[in-house]
Motif scaffolding. Structure first.
Motif, PDB file in Angstrom:
ATOM      1  N   UNK A   5       0.818  -1.208   0.000  1.00 28.97           N
ATOM      2  CA  UNK A   5       0.000   0.000   0.000  1.00 28.97           C
ATOM      3  C   UNK A   5       0.855   1.263   0.000  1.00 28.97           C
ATOM      4  N   UNK A   6       2.109   1.157   0.470  1.00 27.20           N
ATOM      5  CA  UNK A   6       3.024   2.300   0.449  1.00 27.20           C
ATOM      6  C   UNK A   6       4.443   1.766   0.575  1.00 27.20           C
ATOM      7  N   UNK A   7       5.412   2.464   0.010  1.00 27.68           N
ATOM      8  CA  UNK A   7       6.809   2.037   0.078  1.00 27.68           C
ATOM      9  C   UNK A   7       7.625   3.077   0.835  1.00 27.68           C
ATOM     10  N   UNK A   8       8.699   2.594   1.468  1.00 27.05           N
ATOM     11  CA  UNK A   8       9.693   3.431   2.147  1.00 27.05           C
ATOM     12  C   UNK A   8       9.105   4.322   3.243  1.00 27.05           C
ATOM     13  N   UNK A   9       8.112   3.838   3.957  1.00 29.99           N
ATOM     14  CA  UNK A   9       7.541   4.605   5.061  1.00 29.99           C
ATOM     15  C   UNK A   9       8.199   4.191   6.380  1.00 29.99           C
ATOM     16  N   UNK A  10       8.534   2.918   6.504  1.00 33.18           N
ATOM     17  CA  UNK A  10       9.114   2.388   7.734  1.00 33.18           C
ATOM     18  C   UNK A  10      10.578   2.047   7.477  1.00 33.18           C
ATOM     19  N   UNK A  11      11.467   2.462   8.415  1.00 39.81           N
ATOM     20  CA  UNK A  11      12.871   2.040   8.327  1.00 39.81           C
ATOM     21  C   UNK A  11      12.941   0.606   8.809  1.00 39.81           C
TER      22      UNK A  11
END
Length: 66
Positions: A5-11
């Motif tokens: 649903x989304x990319x690169x939001x969490x490290x």
């Protein structure tokens, strides 16, 4: 299968699994890893003290009445 649903939001950290829970929060869980099988340790039985058979007691001598 889930969808992105989304990319690169969490490290992301290696060794952790990330998922979205029922409330919509992103959760982090440590991934289970299989380890080496441990050798079976032989259990030592405690040395049983050998008991001598109990000595038989002689019957007490009966006293005669006078």
């Amino acid at each position: 299968m889930g969808k992105i649903i989304a990319k690169n939001i969490v490290d992301r950290k290696s060794g952790f699994l990330y998922y979205v829970d029922g409330q919509g929060n992103v959760c982090e869980a440590k991934m289970a890893r299989g380890g080496k099988k441990k050798k079976a340790v032989a259990k030592k039985k405690p040395a049983a003290a050998k008991k001598k058979p109990a000595a038989k007691k002689k019957p007490a001598a009966k006293k005669k009445k006078k």
